[in-house]
Motif scaffolding. Structure first.
Motif, mmCIF file in Angstrom:
data_model
loop_
_atom_site.group_PDB
_atom_site.id
_atom_site.type_symbol
_atom_site.label_atom_id
_atom_site.label_comp_id
_atom_site.label_asym_id
_atom_site.label_seq_id
_atom_site.Cartn_x
_atom_site.Cartn_y
_atom_site.Cartn_z
ATOM 1 N N LYS A 181 0.830 -1.218 0.000
ATOM 2 C CA LYS A 181 0.000 0.000 0.000
ATOM 3 C C LYS A 181 0.860 1.262 0.000
ATOM 4 O O LYS A 181 0.496 2.268 -0.595
ATOM 5 C CB LYS A 181 -0.906 0.012 1.227
ATOM 6 C CG LYS A 181 -2.084 -0.918 1.113
ATOM 7 C CD LYS A 181 -3.010 -0.686 2.275
ATOM 8 C CE LYS A 181 -4.128 -1.689 2.297
ATOM 9 N NZ LYS A 181 -4.847 -1.651 3.559
ATOM 10 N N ASP A 184 2.987 2.278 -3.830
ATOM 11 C CA ASP A 184 2.379 3.094 -4.893
ATOM 12 C C ASP A 184 3.109 2.871 -6.234
ATOM 13 O O ASP A 184 3.486 3.825 -6.915
ATOM 14 C CB ASP A 184 2.436 4.569 -4.467
ATOM 15 C CG ASP A 184 1.427 5.423 -5.207
ATOM 16 O OD1 ASP A 184 0.575 4.867 -5.925
ATOM 17 O OD2 ASP A 184 1.508 6.663 -5.077
ATOM 18 N N ASN A 198 -2.239 2.033 -6.536
ATOM 19 C CA ASN A 198 -2.491 2.698 -5.250
ATOM 20 C C ASN A 198 -3.631 1.968 -4.530
ATOM 21 O O ASN A 198 -4.152 0.966 -5.019
ATOM 22 C CB ASN A 198 -2.783 4.191 -5.438
ATOM 23 C CG ASN A 198 -4.049 4.427 -6.235
ATOM 24 O OD1 ASN A 198 -4.719 3.481 -6.617
ATOM 25 N ND2 ASN A 198 -4.362 5.671 -6.496
ATOM 26 N N GLU A 199 -4.029 2.493 -3.375
ATOM 27 C CA GLU A 199 -5.002 1.757 -2.538
ATOM 28 C C GLU A 199 -6.297 1.416 -3.257
ATOM 29 O O GLU A 199 -6.877 0.364 -3.045
ATOM 30 C CB GLU A 199 -5.286 2.539 -1.266
ATOM 31 C CG GLU A 199 -4.232 2.252 -0.217
ATOM 32 C CD GLU A 199 -4.723 2.488 1.185
ATOM 33 O OE1 GLU A 199 -5.765 1.945 1.555
ATOM 34 O OE2 GLU A 199 -4.030 3.234 1.897
#
Ligand SMILES: Cc1cc2nc3c(=O)[nH]c(=O)nc-3n(C[C@H](O)[C@H](O)[C@H](O)COP(=O)(O)O)c2cc1C
Length: 297
Positions: A181, A184, A198-199
Motif C-alpha cells: 500500500k 504506490d 495505489n489503494e
C-alpha cells in the motif's frame, strides 16, 4: 469461435504484433536500469519487459530489444556486454515522469540521471550507481545474456542476479516488511498508458494453496450454469475447503424465504431466486453461507 479475431503472428507487421503484445500483456512492472560502459559512462533507461524469475538464486530479467525501425541496439544492452553489472531500480508514482524522461533516445555517453534530475548514489558491490529516489534498488551481476533474434524487434534477455538490495524504510509496514500500500508502484500498459497500484486499485484474494478448495466442478450444475453468479463468484465458491454439512443446509432450508422459493415448480425461476440470495451473501463475504444456500436446491 464466433466474434473472435484469430491472427497468425507471421501474417502481420512487427509493429502491429508489438502493439497487440504490449497491450495484451499488461500491466508490466518497470525496471529503471542503471548501467556503465567500459569507459565509465553512466546510462539510465526504463524497461517494462521485466520481471522476477527466481528467488534462489535471486534472478531478475529485463529485455532491451533491437529497435523495430532500424534494427539498432540500445545502450543498456551494449553496456552490460562491456560491464556485466546493472542496478534495477523499482519505479513508483512519485518518480514516473522523470522515469519517462530517461527513456529519451539520447546519444551514447549521455547520462540520463542528469537529464531526468535523478540523484545517483554509489553502489556497494558494483560500478553502476543506483537511483536515490527509488523505493527499492537491486544491485545485480549479469550472469547471462540471451539474444532472441537478429531482426528488428528481437529481445535480449539480461539475466541479472541480485547481489545487494536497498529498501527505503518509509516503504515498510509496522511488521518491518515491504508494504504494497505504501509503495504506490506504477506499471506500463499498451501505447502511452500506465497504471498506478495505489489503494483504490489493490484487492486481496485468499491464497488457494493454503486450503484445497472443492473446485468449481464439485458445485451443483445449476450453480455452474448460473446466469446470476459470475466467474469470480464461482472461483470464490470453488475455493471453499468443503461442501456444506447437513446442519448448515437445513438451517437455511428452515428459513421462510428459502422454503417459499423451494416450492416454485419452474426450476429456472427457482434457481435464479436462490442464486440472487447466495450472491448477496457473497457480496458480504459470507462464503460458507452462500454455499449452503446453493446446496438447498
Ligand atoms: C516505461 C517504459 C518501458 C520501456 N520498456 C522497454 C523495454 O522493455 N524494452 C525496450 O527495448 N525498450 C523499452 N522502452 C524504451 C527504452 O527505454 C528506450 O528505447 C531507451 O531510450 C533505451 O535507452 P538506452 O539506449 O540508453 O538503453 C521503454 C520505455 C518506457 C518509457
Amino acid at each position: 469461435m464466433k466474434n473472435t479475431t484469430t491472427i497468425d503472428p507471421n501474417s502481420i507487421s512487427t509493429a502491429a504484433l508489438h502493439q497487440i503484445l504490449l497491450t495484451a500483456v499488461a500491466p508490466r512492472p518497470i525496471a529503471l536500469a542503471s548501467t556503465i560502459d567500459k569507459n565509465g559512462n553512466i546510462n539510465l533507461s526504463p524497461f517494462s519487459f521485466f520481471n522476477v524469475f527466481s528467488a534462489n538464486p535471486p534472478i531478475l530479467i529485463f529485455s532491451p530489444a533491437r529497435r523495430g525501425r532500424d534494427n539498432t541496439t540500445k545502450h543498456t544492452y551494449e553496456n552490460v556486454k562491456e560491464v556485466n553489472e546493472t542496478v534495477i531500480n523499482i519505479v513508483n508514482y512519485a518518480m514516473v515522469e522523470q522515469m519517462s524522461l530517461t527513456s529519451t533516445e539520447y546519444d551514447k555517453g549521455v547520462n540520463e540521471f542528469a537529464k531526468a534530475g535523478f540523484t545517483p548514489i554509489p553502489s556497494e558491490k558494483i560500478k553502476p550507481p543506483r537511483v536515490a529516489e527509488a523505493p527499492i534498488s537491486f544491485e545485480c551481476v549479469v550472469d547471462n545474456i540471451i539474444e532472441l533474434g537478429t531482426k528488428g524487434g528481437a529481445g535480449n534477455l539480461i539475466i541479472s542476479r541480485v547481489v545487494t538490495i536497498h529498501i527505503k524504510d518509509e516503504y515498510k509496514g509496522v511488521n518491518g516488511k515491504l508494504d504494497t500500500k505504501k509503495l504506490d508502484l506504477v506499471a506500463r500498459m499498451g501505447a502511452n498508458w500506465y497504471t498506478r497500484a495505489n489503494e483504490n486499485a489493490l484487492f486481496e484474494i485468499p491464497k488457494p494453496t493454503l486450503t484445497k478448495g472443492i473446485g468449481v466442478d464439485k458445485l451443483p450444475l445449476h450453480v455452474i450454469n448460473s446466469e446470476i453468479l459470475s466467474g469470480n463468484d464461482l472461483g470464490r465458491l470453488g475455493n471453499i475447503a468443503q461442501k456444506p454439512n447437513a446442519i448448515s443446509i437445513n438451517k437455511w432450508k428452515s428459513e421462510k424465504k428459502i422454503q417459499s422459493i423451494l416450492k416454485i415448480l419452474d426450476s429456472k425461476i427457482k434457481h435464479k431466486k436462490i442464486h440472487l440470495i447466495a450472491k448477496k451473501q457473497l457480496k458480504n463475504n459470507n462464503l460458507e453461507e452462500a454455499l449452503s444456500i446453493l446446496f438447498c436446491v
